[in-house]
Scaffold this active site. Structure first.
Site, PDB file in Angstrom:
ATOM      1  N   GLY A  20     -51.533-126.078 -78.507  1.00  0.00           N
ATOM      2  CA  GLY A  20     -50.625-127.221 -78.543  1.00  0.00           C
ATOM      3  C   GLY A  20     -49.682-127.144 -79.717  1.00  0.00           C
ATOM      4  CE  LYS A  21     -44.579-125.407 -79.056  1.00  0.00           C
ATOM      5  NZ  LYS A  21     -45.373-124.185 -79.381  1.00  0.00           N
ATOM      6  N   GLY A  22     -48.283-129.040 -83.110  1.00  0.00           N
ATOM      7  CA  GLY A  22     -48.681-130.071 -84.075  1.00  0.00           C
ATOM      8  C   GLY A  22     -47.461-130.630 -84.771  1.00  0.00           C
ATOM      9  CB  SER A  26     -47.486-123.659 -82.096  1.00  0.00           C
ATOM     10  OG  SER A  26     -47.577-122.338 -82.638  1.00  0.00           O
ATOM     11  CB  VAL A  27     -52.835-125.088 -82.983  1.00  0.00           C
ATOM     12  CG1 VAL A  27     -54.243-124.557 -83.245  1.00  0.00           C
ATOM     13  CG2 VAL A  27     -52.389-125.967 -84.147  1.00  0.00           C
ATOM     14  CE  LYS A  46     -50.482-127.525 -87.720  1.00  0.00           C
ATOM     15  NZ  LYS A  46     -50.931-128.928 -87.896  1.00  0.00           N
ATOM     16  CG  ASP A 140     -50.073-138.267 -87.368  1.00  0.00           C
ATOM     17  OD1 ASP A 140     -49.765-137.125 -87.005  1.00  0.00           O
ATOM     18  OD2 ASP A 140     -49.866-139.289 -86.680  1.00  0.00           O
TER      19      ASP A 140
END
Ligand SMILES: CC(C)(Nc1nc(-c2c[nH]c3ncc(Cl)cc23)ncc1F)C(=O)NCC(F)(F)F
Length: 286
Positions: A20-22, A26-27, A46, A140
């Site tokens: 996914g995108k953080g 991206s990871v 990551k 977050d």
């Protein structure tokens, strides 16, 4: 200086898939396989997307943060990989096979009972209590940043926005507002860009609501960018709050409401939240 076991050699990191995108990168799911026989561990790697100096510094801080955290309810740091080609550093973390909480809830909502939701809530609370003991503010905290390690264990992840509270202050003031996930933000974070343990408590209340909505509300996109004119908050008089999700025990909604007190000092601490959650678990069984 990095201890030896912290360094992963890029040539043994076998790419498998994008997870996914953080926040800034991206990871990827990789297998660290020095023996070349697929017996190596699966790891989450990551890497920084952009190489704007600001983000490089932020990424170094994220690595510094996660490598200093040792808690069962926080995703584990495994090490770093110096990527020669890209002249950048990659962050190597444990891979949690059950994925993000949102995806897990989507798939298993039928057989996740209230007791399990409260178990997950208390684990997130314990992780946040530990983070607070290290003077970190996550900034977050949201269901999208919770990972599932097993059917009975969740962990906090993604420390891209985490900041340390200075010793002489109770809060961290952000200079420039990035894309703010305003739906999870406490009023003082929107109006004064102030972040504290008490603003993390507000976000925890939202995560509790996401849990008891089986992350339904996480699916429909909410306003994530706040514009300068939005900063003026409706005065305290307009104290609208999210209603209880269906089948949510009244005691749990009252915990959410305590996390959403307008004045940050009226909100509970993570340790008192722990007791409130344990207490609702006990009354559940009666
Ligand atoms: C950007 C990224 C990759 N997103 C996802 N990670 C994983 C995912 C699945 N298993 C994982 N094990 C470790 C890590 Cl760091 C991520 C995953 N699964 C799905 C994702 F969208 C992520 O880091 N999300 C923040 C997090 F959820 F981790 F707080």
């Amino acid at each position: 200086k990095k201890q030896q076991q912290d360094v992963f050699e890029e040539r043994y990191l076998r790419f498998i898939s994008i997870l996914g995108k953080g926040n800034f990168g991206s990871v990827e799911l990789c297998r660290y396989d020095p023996w070349g026989d697929n017996t190596g561990d699966l790891v989450a790697v990551k890497e920084l997307q952009s190489n704007k100096q600001a983000t490089v510094t932020d990424f170094q801080r994220e690595i510094q943060t996660i490598s200093s955290l040792h808690c069962d309810y926080i995703v584990k740091y495994k090490g770093i990989c110096y990527s020669t080609g890209r002249l950048s550093t990659k962050l190597v973390m444990e891979y949690l096979p059950y994925g993000s909480l949102i995806g897990y809830m989507e798939k298993h909502r039928q057989n996740v009972c209230t007791r399990r939701l409260l178990l997950f809530a208390s684990q997130i609370c314990k992780g946040m209590e530990y983070l607070q003991s290290m003077r970190y503010v996550h900034r977050d905290l949201a269901a999208r940043n919770i990972l599932v390690a097993s059917d009975t264990l969740v962990k906090i992840a993604d420390f891209g926005l985490t900041k340390i509270i200075p010793v002489d202050k109770e809060y961290y003031r952000v200079t420039q507002p990035g894309e703010s996930p305003v739906f999870w933000y406490a009023p003082e974070s929107i109006s004064e860009l102030k972040f504290s343990h008490k603003s993390d408590i507000w976000s925890f209340g939202i995560v509790l609501h996401e849990l008891f909505s089986y992350c339904d509300i996480s699916r429909n996109p909410k306003r994530v960018i706040v514009y300068p004119e939005d900063r003026k908050l409706c005065p305290e008089s307009d104290n609208w709050r999210l209603p209880a999700p269906s089948q949510c025990p009244p005691k749990v909604h009252s915990i959410m409401m305590q996390c959403w007190e307008f004045n940050s000092e009226d909100r509970p601490s993570f340790s008192s939240l722990q007791d409130l959650i344990e207490n609702s678990l006990v009354t559940l069984n009666r």
